[in-house]
Design an enzyme around this catalytic site. Structure first.
Site, PDB file in Angstrom:
ATOM      1  N   SER A 117      14.357  12.844  -1.239  1.00 47.19           N
ATOM      2  CA  SER A 117      14.970  11.809  -0.847  1.00 47.19           C
ATOM      3  C   SER A 117      16.777  11.828  -0.989  1.00 47.19           C
ATOM      4  O   SER A 117      17.154  10.149  -0.875  1.00 47.19           O
ATOM      5  CB  SER A 117      14.105  10.783  -1.580  1.00 47.19           C
ATOM      6  N   ASN A 140       9.422  13.918   6.538  1.00 48.38           N
ATOM      7  CA  ASN A 140       8.643  12.536   6.292  1.00 48.38           C
ATOM      8  C   ASN A 140       6.964  12.021   7.002  1.00 48.38           C
ATOM      9  O   ASN A 140       6.533  13.428   7.034  1.00 48.38           O
ATOM     10  CB  ASN A 140       9.167  12.149   7.922  1.00 48.38           C
ATOM     11  N   TYR A 145      17.899   9.307   2.932  1.00 44.50           N
ATOM     12  CA  TYR A 145      16.882   8.636   2.421  1.00 44.50           C
ATOM     13  C   TYR A 145      17.428   7.509   1.193  1.00 44.50           C
ATOM     14  O   TYR A 145      16.847   6.585   0.825  1.00 44.50           O
ATOM     15  CB  TYR A 145      15.472   9.231   1.312  1.00 44.50           C
ATOM     16  N   GLY A 150      18.226  17.076   8.401  1.00 41.29           N
ATOM     17  CA  GLY A 150      18.685  17.654   6.907  1.00 41.29           C
ATOM     18  C   GLY A 150      17.474  19.475   7.268  1.00 41.29           C
ATOM     19  O   GLY A 150      17.298  19.807   7.773  1.00 41.29           O
ATOM     20  N   VAL A 151      17.550  19.508   5.192  1.00 42.90           N
ATOM     21  CA  VAL A 151      16.861  19.808   5.162  1.00 42.90           C
ATOM     22  C   VAL A 151      15.427  20.315   5.524  1.00 42.90           C
ATOM     23  O   VAL A 151      14.240  21.360   6.050  1.00 42.90           O
ATOM     24  CB  VAL A 151      16.358  20.631   3.817  1.00 42.90           C
ATOM     25  N   ASP A 152      14.358  19.296   6.302  1.00 38.68           N
ATOM     26  CA  ASP A 152      13.197  19.226   7.659  1.00 38.68           C
ATOM     27  C   ASP A 152      13.659  19.584   8.393  1.00 38.68           C
ATOM     28  O   ASP A 152      13.023  21.047   8.592  1.00 38.68           O
ATOM     29  CB  ASP A 152      13.178  17.949   7.550  1.00 38.68           C
ATOM     30  N   ASP A 197      21.631  27.415   0.869  1.00 35.02           N
ATOM     31  CA  ASP A 197      20.166  27.068   1.516  1.00 35.02           C
ATOM     32  C   ASP A 197      18.856  27.585   1.548  1.00 35.02           C
ATOM     33  O   ASP A 197      18.387  28.800   0.938  1.00 35.02           O
ATOM     34  CB  ASP A 197      20.649  27.674   2.942  1.00 35.02           C
ATOM     35  N   ILE A 198      18.012  26.382   1.339  1.00 32.65           N
ATOM     36  CA  ILE A 198      17.489  26.664   1.182  1.00 32.65           C
ATOM     37  C   ILE A 198      16.014  27.258   1.361  1.00 32.65           C
ATOM     38  O   ILE A 198      14.971  28.226   0.783  1.00 32.65           O
ATOM     39  CB  ILE A 198      16.224  25.730   0.543  1.00 32.65           C
TER      40      ILE A 198
HETATM   41  N1  AR6 Z   1      18.869  24.265   2.061  1.00 27.47           N
HETATM   42  C1  AR6 Z   1      18.979  23.135   0.556  1.00 27.47           C
HETATM   43  N2  AR6 Z   1      19.127  20.990   0.668  1.00 27.47           N
HETATM   44  C2  AR6 Z   1      19.319  21.119   1.608  1.00 27.47           C
HETATM   45  C3  AR6 Z   1      19.578  22.013   2.777  1.00 27.47           C
HETATM   46  C4  AR6 Z   1      19.225  23.182   3.286  1.00 27.47           C
HETATM   47  N3  AR6 Z   1      19.294  23.767   4.171  1.00 27.47           N
HETATM   48  N4  AR6 Z   1      19.722  21.403   4.208  1.00 27.47           N
HETATM   49  C5  AR6 Z   1      19.638  19.845   3.678  1.00 27.47           C
HETATM   50  N5  AR6 Z   1      19.468  19.372   1.999  1.00 27.47           N
HETATM   51  P1  AR6 Z   1      17.599  15.068   3.591  1.00 27.47           P
HETATM   52  P2  AR6 Z   1      15.754  13.047   3.015  1.00 27.47           P
HETATM   53  C6  AR6 Z   1      19.918  18.804   1.135  1.00 27.47           C
HETATM   54  O1  AR6 Z   1      18.325  14.235   4.202  1.00 27.47           O
HETATM   55  O2  AR6 Z   1      16.922  12.322   2.162  1.00 27.47           O
HETATM   56  C7  AR6 Z   1      14.541  14.546   7.504  1.00 27.47           C
HETATM   57  O3  AR6 Z   1      15.123  13.815   8.991  1.00 27.47           O
HETATM   58  C8  AR6 Z   1      20.823  17.626   1.389  1.00 27.47           C
HETATM   59  O4  AR6 Z   1      22.181  17.692   1.450  1.00 27.47           O
HETATM   60  O5  AR6 Z   1      17.132  16.287   3.793  1.00 27.47           O
HETATM   61  O6  AR6 Z   1      14.570  12.928   1.864  1.00 27.47           O
HETATM   62  C9  AR6 Z   1      12.785  14.284   7.417  1.00 27.47           C
HETATM   63  O7  AR6 Z   1      11.871  14.244   8.022  1.00 27.47           O
HETATM   64  C10 AR6 Z   1      20.392  16.499   0.658  1.00 27.47           C
HETATM   65  O8  AR6 Z   1      20.311  17.164  -0.978  1.00 27.47           O
HETATM   66  O9  AR6 Z   1      16.054  14.471   3.183  1.00 27.47           O
HETATM   67  C11 AR6 Z   1      13.012  12.480   6.850  1.00 27.47           C
HETATM   68  O10 AR6 Z   1      13.488  12.091   7.766  1.00 27.47           O
HETATM   69  C12 AR6 Z   1      18.589  16.947   0.515  1.00 27.47           C
HETATM   70  O11 AR6 Z   1      18.935  18.742   1.082  1.00 27.47           O
HETATM   71  C13 AR6 Z   1      14.517  12.347   5.913  1.00 27.47           C
HETATM   72  O12 AR6 Z   1      15.354  13.292   6.511  1.00 27.47           O
HETATM   73  C14 AR6 Z   1      17.611  16.066   1.046  1.00 27.47           C
HETATM   74  O13 AR6 Z   1      18.071  14.999   2.133  1.00 27.47           O
HETATM   75  C15 AR6 Z   1      14.161  12.483   4.731  1.00 27.47           C
HETATM   76  O14 AR6 Z   1      15.734  12.504   3.816  1.00 27.47           O
END
Ligand code: AR6
Length: 169
Positions: A117, A24, A121, A32-34, A10-11
Site C-alpha cells: 500500500s 489489486n 495506494y 509497481g511491484v505487481d 528488487d523483490i
Molecule cells: N521490489 C520491491 N518493491 C517494489 C518493487 C520491486 N520490484 N517495485 C515497487 N516496489 P506499489 P501499492 C515498492 O505501488 O501501493 C499496482 O498497480 C514500491 O516502491 O507497487 O500496494 C497494483 O496492481 C512501494 O514501496 O503497491 C495495485 O493496483 C511498494 O513496492 C496497486 O499498484 C508498493 O508500491 C497497489 O498499490
C-alpha cells in the site's frame, strides 16, 4: 530464532520460499511491484490468477511462482489510503496476517514482503512500517514458520521507515 530482516532491492530477485505481491482486487496484474512480479514470473502467473476470481482488500491468495526464484507468490490487496478513518490500519494488518498464515500453511521458511500500500495506494510510510513490523513480530511469536521474514525495500525512505519501526518495537 525467527528473524525479521530489511532487504534492499528488487523483490523478484529474492531466493526465498515465497514473495508477497501488493496486488489489486482483480489479481490480474498492474503497475509497481505487481507489474514487476508478473513480468518476472511469466504469463503463466496471470493465467493462473485469472482462475482465482479476484481477492477482497485485506485478504490473500497463494499461487506458484512459475519463473521466479521463489516457489510461491502470495497475492494480497492492501487498502487505498483515504485519510486513515476508513479501516486502513486493520486492513493492512490483515494483509500481513493472512499472507503469513498462507506461508505457514505451505511450509515456507522464508517470506519477503514489499511495502504493501505504500506506492500507488498512498499509505503513509511511517504508519505502514509500524503496522508491518508489529504484525510480523506478533505472528512470529506464536508460529514456527516462517522463520525468516524479509521486509523488502525499494529505496532509502522505505528502508529507514522500517529501521525506525524495528527500533521502536
Ligand atoms: N521490489 C520491491 N518493491 C517494489 C518493487 C520491486 N520490484 N517495485 C515497487 N516496489 P506499489 P501499492 C515498492 O505501488 O501501493 C499496482 O498497480 C514500491 O516502491 O507497487 O500496494 C497494483 O496492481 C512501494 O514501496 O503497491 C495495485 O493496483 C511498494 O513496492 C496497486 O499498484 C508498493 O508500491 C497497489 O498499490
Amino acid at each position: 530464532m525467527p528473524e525479521i530482516r530489511i532487504e534492499e532491492g528488487d523483490i523478484t530477485r529474492l531466493d526465498v520460499d515465497a514473495i508477497v505481491n501488493a496486488a489489486n482486487s482483480t489479481l490480474l496484474g498492474g503497475g509497481g511491484v505487481d507489474g514487476a512480479i508478473h513480468r518476472a514470473a511469466g504469463p503463466q502467473l496471470k493465467a493462473h490468477c485469472a482462475g482465482l476470481g479476484g481477492c477482497p482488500t485485506g485478504e490473500a491468495r497463494i499461487t506458484p511462482g512459475f519463473n521466479l526464484p521463489a516457489r510461491y507468490v502470495i497475492h494480497t490487496v492492501g487498502p487505498v489510503w483515504r485519510g486513515g478513518n476508513d479501516n486502513e490500519p486493520d486492513l493492512l494488518e490483515s494483509c500481513y496476517r493472512q499472507s503469513l498464515g498462507l506461508a505457514a500453511e505451505h511450509d515456507c521458511r522464508s517470506v519477503a514482503f514489499p511495502a504493501i500500500s505504500c506506492g500507488v495506494y498512498g499509505y503513509p510510510l511511517e504508519q505502514a512500517a509500524a503496522v508491518a513490523v508489529s504484525t510480523v513480530q506478533h505472528f512470529l511469536q506464536s508460529h514456527e514458520q516462517p522463520a525468516t521474514v524479509l521486509l523488502c525495500c525499494f529505496g532509502d525512505a522505505v528502508a529507514s521507515a522500517y529501521r525506525q519501526a524495528l527500533e521502536a518495537g
